[in-house]
Enzyme design. Structure first.
Site, short mmCIF file in Angstrom:
data_model
loop_
_atom_site.label_atom_id
_atom_site.label_comp_id
_atom_site.label_asym_id
_atom_site.label_seq_id
_atom_site.Cartn_x
_atom_site.Cartn_y
_atom_site.Cartn_z
N LYS A 1 1.17 4.37 -2.77
CA LYS A 1 0.94 5.77 -2.39
C LYS A 1 2.19 6.61 -2.66
O LYS A 1 2.09 7.77 -3.05
CB LYS A 1 0.52 5.86 -0.92
CG LYS A 1 -0.94 5.45 -0.69
CD LYS A 1 -1.88 6.41 -1.42
CE LYS A 1 -3.35 6.10 -1.15
NZ LYS A 1 -4.26 6.96 -1.93
N TYR B 1 0.84 -1.19 0.00
CA TYR B 1 0.00 0.00 0.00
C TYR B 1 0.89 1.25 0.00
O TYR B 1 0.69 2.18 -0.79
CB TYR B 1 -0.91 -0.01 1.24
CG TYR B 1 -1.76 1.22 1.39
CD1 TYR B 1 -2.90 1.41 0.62
CD2 TYR B 1 -1.40 2.22 2.30
CE1 TYR B 1 -3.67 2.54 0.74
CE2 TYR B 1 -2.17 3.37 2.43
CZ TYR B 1 -3.30 3.53 1.66
OH TYR B 1 -4.06 4.65 1.78
#
Ligand SMILES: Cc1cc2nc3c(=O)[nH]c(=O)nc-3n(C[C@H](O)[C@H](O)[C@H](O)COP(=O)(O)OP(=O)(O)OC[C@H]3O[C@@H](n4cnc5c(N)ncnc54)[C@H](O)[C@@H]3O)c2cc1C
Lengths: 251, 446
Positions: free
Chosen positions: A161, A157
């Site tokens: 990002k 994740y």
């Protein structure tokens, strides 16, 4: 049109069901009715988001948008800009995924990356084109502190990002001469549906608090904002910690 | 690609800016306008977004600034629309001709003066700028230059007066100047202790002066709310001048003394500095002076002595709130002044004036009543405060001035200008495909 005191008329929310995105949209509107264009995955949640905004007095257009289908994005954005200038586009879609699967399960990893990173770039390129043609307007890209230093617990994740964060940071520079602003917002742990069930990290906040910080930064023409603001300092420290130490932190 | 903003330095947008060439080049630029249209720009003295056009083209008219003909006995002057009022005054005062309507700065173009149908301190006696325009050459969207007067095409003439550049490019203006004997004014100054005292004084003897205006200290509170200084005057005859000025009564040589650097700290203006300034300014004003002789610049354009003074408001910029409410709505005026003062929005001074009758322009601002104008730095909560004040102004049957507005909504402005439909009908006739567009037009859906 964005006016002298930062009022907006038309806001495009990519990720029309995102709780943070909707909170940012409400905060941008302030006390005035706006035209909200909600682009999201069709379904009861998108409908509910639309009727919630309508009940609050806003005009709402709902557009079906599938982050996993980049080929469809140019057309979606064409429609989003068809009825008038977009003052602010909020890039708010994203998934958290199951982090242990995300680095071991091929399909899960690719999906996470496609939604959080590829689709962000895909819509970013189109936003850049439409907003430059207006000679004005802005993008609020909802990044995350997770992209600032990879952690064992959610590095896939975090990596997606980090990628989208870099893309919008660069886009900010590229669009500056065109009169288009880009604000990269890096919230910390936000208590939403997405993080439901996870143990709240230190400095956890709710989406309305994030929205207030983000919109204040946007009105002040800032480039980057952390929410809560103290995370900026926290991240300076965390980024400079040597790995052996960082590893032992309970974050 | 150039970023443009108004005088308030807020909400910039990027457009292709082109210097206006000859008529035929302009006709080409207009007929071949890009999708996002074209708009004229004068000296950018409007506070908000009327002279900018994000993503489109902006034609800088200031390169067309010639005075084409002058007829001294009648006062008729044919001038290119990019000429500034400063330029006209410097060239025509020696001939005894004065611009008939002068705003608070000389740095506006004739085109901008027409497009905003500007008013001056003499509105109650002389009306607004377009009342002194006999005819104008208007380049419309079809690339044709039309000579427009209130006889030849009254609808188009009046839609252009205050039409914020949306009916076409004003190329040349036949203007009727006023005859003066000198570049000086005979000025009476008096103080008013509060708002009611001020209104009473203005009502009582405005008719005795062609020029009248009052400056209110917006930071005075309580019983001093509305304390102000009134200055009223008329053009000085040679015999009224001191001996030293009588030899060359029409000499007008303004000089800019100061300029403000481009990097101004954001907090230079705050409640404290402004309060100190206002206090000083009020104490300095004489309680009452009669027949003081002042130069044109001192009387009309005290701010022009400092170049780029808009920079002192720092990077977030500022705006001007100007509205008019009809006579009989004094309570609304009191209310607005009190709320502005309560909010403590750091503002130097507010200007109050009585307007006379308006003209037929559907978007022309002046209407019989009280007009108040004040500068306010952009800051938190300002949007909500002004939205609130808009409601009071609207309820009182008043309206905002488009040349100053930078934040009202389309809904509010359409309600304030009920003849907007009439304006649009004329515009649709001369510009059906919307070649002329501006950020203001998009914001206010004009
Ligand atoms: C310090 C200060 C004091 C002021 N005091 C007053 C006052 O007392 N009374 C008052 O009425 N106003 C006042 N104003 C406002 C000012 O007079 C108007 O905004 C005026 O329109 C500015 O002219 P400009 O040449 O700068 O035009 P810009 O601001 O460049 O443009 C204004 C509008 O005019 C249009 N325009 C310009 N040229 C042309 C053209 N050739 N053809 C068609 N359209 C054109 C533009 O498209 C735009 O819509 C003041 C402004 C300042 C900064």
């Amino acid at each position: 049109m964005i006016d002298a005191v930062g009022n907006v008329q038309r806001v495009l929310l990519l990720g029309g069901t995102s709780e943070i995105g909707l909170a940012v949209l409400r905060e941008l509107a302030g006390g005035r009715p706006v035209h909200a264009v909600l682009a999201g995955r069709p379904g009861p949640r998108l409908d509910a988001a639309g009727s919630g905004l309508r009940a609050a007095g806003h005009d709402v257009t709902v557009l079906p948008f599938d982050a996993e289908d980049p080929a469809s994005h140019p057309q979606v954005l064409e429609r989003a800009f068809a009825d008038g200038d977009v003052d602010v586009a909020v890039v708010a879609f994203g998934v958290l995924g199951d982090q242990e699967r995300a680095w071991q399960d091929h399909e899960a990893a690719v999906r996470l990356t496609q939604v959080n990173f590829t689709a962000s770039v895909s819509v970013g390129v189109e936003l850049a084109r439409h907003l430059s043609a207006q000679g004005r307007g802005g993008i609020i890209a909802l990044s995350s502190v997770a992209g600032q230093r990879p952690r064992r617990s959610n590095f896939v994740y975090g990596a997606t990002k980090a990628g989208m964060d870099d893309f919008y940071t660069g886009l900010r520079e590229a669009l500056r001469p065109a009169g288009v602003s880009v604000l990269v917002a890096r919230p910390g742990f936000v208590r939403t549906r997405m993080t439901e069930g996870l143990p709240a990290a230190p400095l956890a906040v709710d989406q309305d608090a994030v929205a207030r910080v983000v919109v204040r930064a946007w009105r002040a023409h800032r480039d980057v904002v952390y929410a809560p603001a103290v995370l900026r300092l926290v991240m300076v420290v965390l980024r400079s910690l040597p790995s052996p130490l960082f590893r032992r932190l309970p974050v | 690609m150039t970023a443009l903003a108004g005088w308030g330095r807020t909400a910039p947008s990027v457009a292709v800016v082109r210097a206006a060439g000859e008529d035929d080049q302009l006709a080409e630029a207009v007929a071949g306008a890009p999708v996002r249209g074209v708009i004229a720009r004068g000296l950018g003295r409007s506070y908000g977004d009327p002279a900018q056009n994000g993503g489109g083209a902006v034609l800088d008219m200031t390169s067309r600034s010639r005075v084409l003909s002058v007829d001294v006995p009648s006062g008729r002057v044919l001038v290119e629309a990019g000429a500034s009022l400063d330029h006209l005054m410097q060239h025509l005062l020696p001939l005894g001709l004065m611009v008939p309507v002068s705003p608070g700065t000389r740095q506006v173009t004739v085109g901008g003066a027409v497009a905003a149908d500007i008013h001056g301190k003499n509105h109650h006696a002389a009306g607004s700028f377009c009342d002194h325009v006999e005819s104008l050459d208007l380049l419309t969207a079809d690339g044709v230059v039309r000579s427009v007067s209130r006889e030849s095409d009254p609808q188009l003439f009046w839609a252009t007066a205050g039409g914020m550049g949306l009916t076409g490019l004003v190329l040349r203006v036949l203007l009727r100047m006023s005859h003066v004997e000198s570049a000086h004014y005979v000025v009476d100054t008096e103080r008013a202790r509060d708002l009611d005292d001020l209104m009473a004084r203005l009502e009582a003897d405005d008719h005795r002066y062609p020029h009248s205006v009052a400056w209110i200290d917006c930071l005075a509170r309580g019983s001093a709310l509305g304390r102000s200084v009134i200055t009223r005057g008329r053009s000085a005859r040679v015999a009224e001048l001191p001996r030293s000025l009588q030899r060359a009564p029409l000499v007008f040589r303004p000089s800019t003394r100061l300029t403000v650097p481009d990097v101004c700290p954001p907090r230079l203006l705050n409640g404290l500095t402004v309060r100190a300034f206002n206090e000083l300014w009020f104490r300095k004003a004489p309680r009452r002076v009669r027949r003081d002789v002042q130069g044109l610049g001192q009387f009309f354009h005290p701010l022009d002595a400092v170049e780029d003074w808009n920079r002192i408001y720092g990077p977030r910029g500022f705006l001007q709130y100007q509205f008019v409410v009809p006579f009989g709505e004094e309570q609304a005026l009191r209310d607005v002044v009190r709320r502005l003062s309560d909010a403590g929005t750091a503002s130097f001074l507010a200007v109050l004036k009585r307007f006379g009758t308006g003209n037929p322009g559907p978007l022309s601002f002046p209407a019989p009543g009280w007009t108040l104008a004040l500068d306010i730095p952009v800051g938190g909560g300002l949007g909500e405060l002004l939205d609130d004040l808009d409601r009071s102004v609207l309820d009182a049957g008043g309206r905002l001035y488009l040349a100053k507005d930078s934040r009202a909504t389309a809904r509010t402005v359409h309600a304030m200008y009920p003849r907007v439909a009439e304006f649009r009908a004329v515009r649709d006739r001369v510009d059906p495909h919307r070649h002329f567009r501006s950020d203001l037009a998009r914001r206010l859906d004009l």
